[in-house]
Each structure stands twice: as C-alpha cells, then as structure tokens.
Design a protein around this motif. Structure first.
Motif, short mmCIF file in Angstrom:
data_model
loop_
_atom_site.label_atom_id
_atom_site.label_comp_id
_atom_site.label_asym_id
_atom_site.label_seq_id
_atom_site.Cartn_x
_atom_site.Cartn_y
_atom_site.Cartn_z
N LEU A 141 100.30 20.75 21.01
CA LEU A 141 101.08 21.02 19.82
C LEU A 141 101.45 19.76 19.06
N ALA A 142 101.71 18.68 19.78
CA ALA A 142 102.13 17.43 19.11
C ALA A 142 101.03 16.82 18.27
N SER A 143 99.80 17.32 18.39
CA SER A 143 98.69 16.81 17.57
C SER A 143 98.56 17.57 16.25
N LEU A 144 99.56 18.35 15.88
CA LEU A 144 99.48 19.15 14.65
C LEU A 144 99.23 18.26 13.43
N SER A 243 113.66 23.46 22.22
CA SER A 243 114.60 24.57 22.41
C SER A 243 113.88 25.90 22.33
N THR A 244 112.97 26.00 21.34
CA THR A 244 112.21 27.24 21.17
C THR A 244 111.28 27.47 22.34
N LEU A 245 110.52 26.45 22.71
CA LEU A 245 109.51 26.61 23.76
C LEU A 245 110.16 26.79 25.12
N GLY A 246 111.34 26.18 25.33
CA GLY A 246 112.01 26.33 26.61
C GLY A 246 112.40 27.77 26.87
N VAL A 247 112.86 28.48 25.83
CA VAL A 247 113.20 29.90 25.98
C VAL A 247 111.94 30.72 26.16
N GLU A 248 110.89 30.41 25.39
CA GLU A 248 109.66 31.19 25.41
C GLU A 248 109.00 31.16 26.78
N ARG A 249 109.11 30.03 27.49
CA ARG A 249 108.37 29.86 28.74
C ARG A 249 109.24 29.97 29.98
N GLU A 315 111.62 26.19 38.99
CA GLU A 315 111.24 27.59 39.04
C GLU A 315 110.97 28.12 37.63
N SER A 316 111.79 27.68 36.67
CA SER A 316 111.58 28.10 35.29
C SER A 316 110.30 27.50 34.72
N ALA A 317 110.02 26.25 35.08
CA ALA A 317 108.81 25.60 34.57
C ALA A 317 107.55 26.32 35.02
N THR A 318 107.59 26.90 36.21
CA THR A 318 106.40 27.57 36.74
C THR A 318 106.35 29.05 36.39
N ALA A 319 107.41 29.60 35.81
CA ALA A 319 107.49 31.05 35.60
C ALA A 319 106.36 31.58 34.75
N LYS A 320 106.14 30.94 33.59
CA LYS A 320 105.13 31.46 32.68
C LYS A 320 103.74 31.33 33.29
N LEU A 321 103.45 30.20 33.90
CA LEU A 321 102.15 30.00 34.54
C LEU A 321 101.92 31.06 35.61
N TYR A 322 102.94 31.33 36.39
CA TYR A 322 102.77 32.27 37.50
C TYR A 322 102.51 33.69 37.01
N TRP A 323 103.39 34.18 36.10
CA TRP A 323 103.26 35.59 35.76
C TRP A 323 102.00 35.87 34.94
N ALA A 367 97.06 36.35 28.22
CA ALA A 367 98.30 35.88 28.84
C ALA A 367 98.24 34.42 29.26
N THR A 368 97.05 33.93 29.61
CA THR A 368 96.93 32.53 30.02
C THR A 368 96.72 31.60 28.82
N ILE A 369 96.84 32.16 27.62
CA ILE A 369 96.71 31.36 26.39
C ILE A 369 98.02 31.35 25.62
N PHE A 370 98.57 32.56 25.32
CA PHE A 370 99.77 32.57 24.47
C PHE A 370 100.97 32.00 25.23
N ALA A 371 101.93 31.46 24.43
CA ALA A 371 103.14 30.80 24.95
C ALA A 371 102.82 29.60 25.82
N GLY A 372 101.66 28.99 25.61
CA GLY A 372 101.26 27.81 26.37
C GLY A 372 100.17 28.13 27.36
#
Length: 393
Positions: A141-144, A243-249, A315-323, A367-372
């Motif tokens: 994202l930082a390469s926008l 802040s946005t991405l932290g909630v999303e993931r 645990e939160s950092a891995t949540a999105k990757l796991y599910w 699912a393995t693409i959206f939200a990171g």
C-alpha cells in the motif's frame, strides 16, 4: 482468560436477540434473503435495514454517545456481531463506514469533521468507501501513486484506486494520496475524504467471479478536495491508515459466527449425502471442526485482552491470516462433500442449498487477498510481531 459475561452484558445480549426476533425482514435464523432484481435494489433494502438497527442503537455501539453510539466496550460490539450473525441477519451495507472509517475519523478527525460526517454513517444515510488499494501498488500500500498537489482552496487528486467496495453507491471515500513525492514512501502520504460525486470522480464496477459487482475501480481525474477534508496533518496519512487497517485485520466476530454456522451446515450436508461415512471425508471434517474452534479461542483471547485494556497482541496480528486460509480449506471440504453436484449453480433444481455453497466457495477464494494478502500478513507478523530483520536484498 476470563470472558464470563456480566449481568449487564447478558441483558444487552437479550436485548439484541429480542429485537432481532421481532424485526428481522425474514423468519429468524433462516438466512434466506429475498431475490433482488439488481444490486441497486439490494443496497436500498440494506439501507433501510441498517437504519432500523441504528434507531435501536445496535450500530456502532462502541462509538461515543454524542455520535450515536452507546460508549460501550469491545465485548458489547462482539455481542452485537455475534447475535446478528447467529440470526443470519443481513450485513450492514455501510459497514466500512461504521467499522473502519468512522473510528478513523474519531481518532484523527477534528471536532468539525466528526460533526460533519459521523451522524450520517450509522443510519446509512451516507455510505463511505475506502480508497486505499491501487492496481500498480499490489499489496504494498505504501507504494501508492495517486498524487495530491496544492490548489486554490485545497488539493487536486489524480490517480486510480481498485477493489473499492460499494463505490458506485458511496457519497464519500477515505483516500490515501501522495503529497510529497520526495519523502520516504511511508511519510509522504496524506489522508483525504473525497466527495464521490465531485467532478473528475469516475467509478467503474468490476464483475467478480460470483457474478456480482460490489467491487469497483475508481478514477480520480484532477479532483478538487477542500483543505477541511484532510484527515490529520499533511504527510501523516500512513499513521491515519493504520487505524483503519488495524480494525480491518483484527478480531472478527462476524466471520467467527458465520464459520460456526458454515461448520454446522457442512456436517449436516455430509450426513444428508452420506459422505460422512467416507474415512477421508471424516478426517477433513474433523480438521474443519478443530480449525473453526481454534479461531473461536483466538477471538476470545484477543477480546479478553481488549477488555482488560491491553493493546492488540500477536493473536490479533494473526487473526486475519488464520481465518482466511482456514475458510478456504473448509470450503474445499464442502465442495468435496458435494461431489458432482458442486458443478451446479443456484438456478439448477438439483443444486444443494440452492447453490449457496458454490457461491460461498467462489466468494472466499478472495479471502487470502482482501483486507491484506496472506503474503503481506506474514511480512507484518514477521517484522512487527516477531521482530525479524528485513531481507537486505
């Protein structure tokens, strides 16, 4: 880990469940939405549904009371999401505004900006979209490359965004644009709220593998954005976006309950088709059960920390990757259970569950693409959670 509910939380859960039993637009728990002629008709239906929830103060319960919320804690949010999913209620059409953009404006916006935008988010009077992803930046994202240059009265934005949910129905979008091309890539970014009906904004729906078009690409062609539509100071957009991405993931109670329901449906499907007698299928079902329950424990662990006032941990950092990866394995098992009927779409009278499993399988391929993407999530976990060094190459 102590998630024993208080008497007040139990009463709140009862309030949610009672309201849903009385106001769901279909029979409680069936999850069979009406057929819509097009996406616009469905969005209008969902606007009305979210407005009804907002009147009951069941949207944005963690928001401050002065902005329409209840000032409640994360466990109350979890309870609402759990009861909505358990009832198989419609999703919030304005969930991006409620769950992502609103909290970002609360954290980084001025008092005037909060008064301007927040009141219309909870009842879905105005829909927000998220203008972050770009086709040439991939998952970095930082390469926008969307540019914002100073102009009379504000800034002129030019660039392209993609995978923007409900952009064709949104009135506002939170956009990241590069305001200082000479600064390090994470420091030259600024956050803006863009009027989606302004001159120069072009929205092009993208047809997805499910046949639906709720994703879009958005072109910004010299779009004027006023000074008072900047969120945070210039060059601080990356911090705002976190802040946005932290909630999303982070923790995701709705996905948890959805997958608990999918698990029940999968076991019922295996029993109805007789596939549960196959030892290989039984092993796959056991794995699906174990993985969904582990996801439940992971959510509870994050929530117990939040309730105790601790920041999101690993645990939160891995949540999105796991599910996301768990979900794809569960759906692969479902397709295996369906056997030859997996090739039938929802219009075929012989398709089990009217094609809902096929549509769900197609949807969760993303699912393995959206939200990171999973690759980016692994990098984040390695660098920020485990402290591993970057590859010097």
């Amino acid at each position: 880990m102590d998630l024993a509910p208080t008497a007040e939380q139990e009463e709140f859960r009862y309030e949610c469940r009672r309201w849903l039993q009385e106001h769901l637009p279909w029979e409680y728990g069936t999850g069979r939405p009406p057929r819509f002629d097009d996406l616009a008709e469905e969005v209008e239906f969902l606007r009305g549904w979210q407005a009804a929830l907002a009147r009951a103060r069941l949207v944005g319960v963690t928001w401050p009371e002065e902005h329409g919320g209840r000032g409640a804690g994360p466990l109350h949010h979890y309870i609402v999401q759990e009861e909505l999913a358990r009832a198989r209620a419609p999703e919030l059409v304005g969930r991006i505004g409620v769950n992502l953009i609103g909290p970002t404006i609360l954290a980084h916006g001025t008092s005037e900006q909060q008064r301007r935008w927040l009141p219309s988010i909870l009842p879905a009077e105005r829909i927000f979209c998220q203008l972050f992803s770009e086709p040439d930046a991939g998952s970095d994202l930082a390469s926008l490359s969307t540019r914002a240059v100073p102009a009379d009265g504000g800034w002129r934005l030019t660039g392209q965004k993609v995978w923007t949910s409900y952009a064709q129905f949104a009135q506002w979008g939170l956009c990241l644009a590069r305001t200082d091309p000479d600064a390090p890539k994470h420091r030259g970014i600024t956050a803006f709220v863009v009027d989606m009906e302004a001159d120069g904004v072009e929205v092009r729906p993208l047809r997805q593998i499910t046949g639906e078009s709720d994703f879009n690409e958005v072109w910004l062609n010299d779009v004027l954005v006023a000074h008072d539509q900047m969120i945070g100071p210039p060059g601080d957009g990356w911090r705002v976006s976190q802040s946005t991405l932290g909630v999303e993931r982070g923790t995701n109670p709705r996905q948890l309950v959805i997958h608990l329901q999918l698990l029940d449906d999968l076991f019922r499907l295996a029993a109805d088709t007789g596939r549960n007698h196959d030892p290989v299928v039984r092993q796959a079902l056991a794995r699906a059960y174990s993985e969904v329950r582990l996801f439940q424990l992971q959510n509870w662990r994050v929530l117990s920390g939040m309730a105790a006032g601790r920041d999101h941990g690993p645990e939160s950092a891995t949540a999105k990757l796991y599910w996301s990866e768990m979900s794809q394995r569960l759906h692969a098992t479902a397709i295996d259970v369906l056997g030859p009927s997996a090739t039938l779409d929802g219009d075929d009278e012989h398709s089990p569950a009217s094609g809902l499993w096929q549509r769900s399988w197609l949807y969760y391929q993303a699912a393995t693409i959206f939200a990171g993407t999973s690759e980016i999530q692994r990098n984040i976990i390695a660098e920020r959670t485990l402290g591993l060094p970057r590859d010097p190459r």
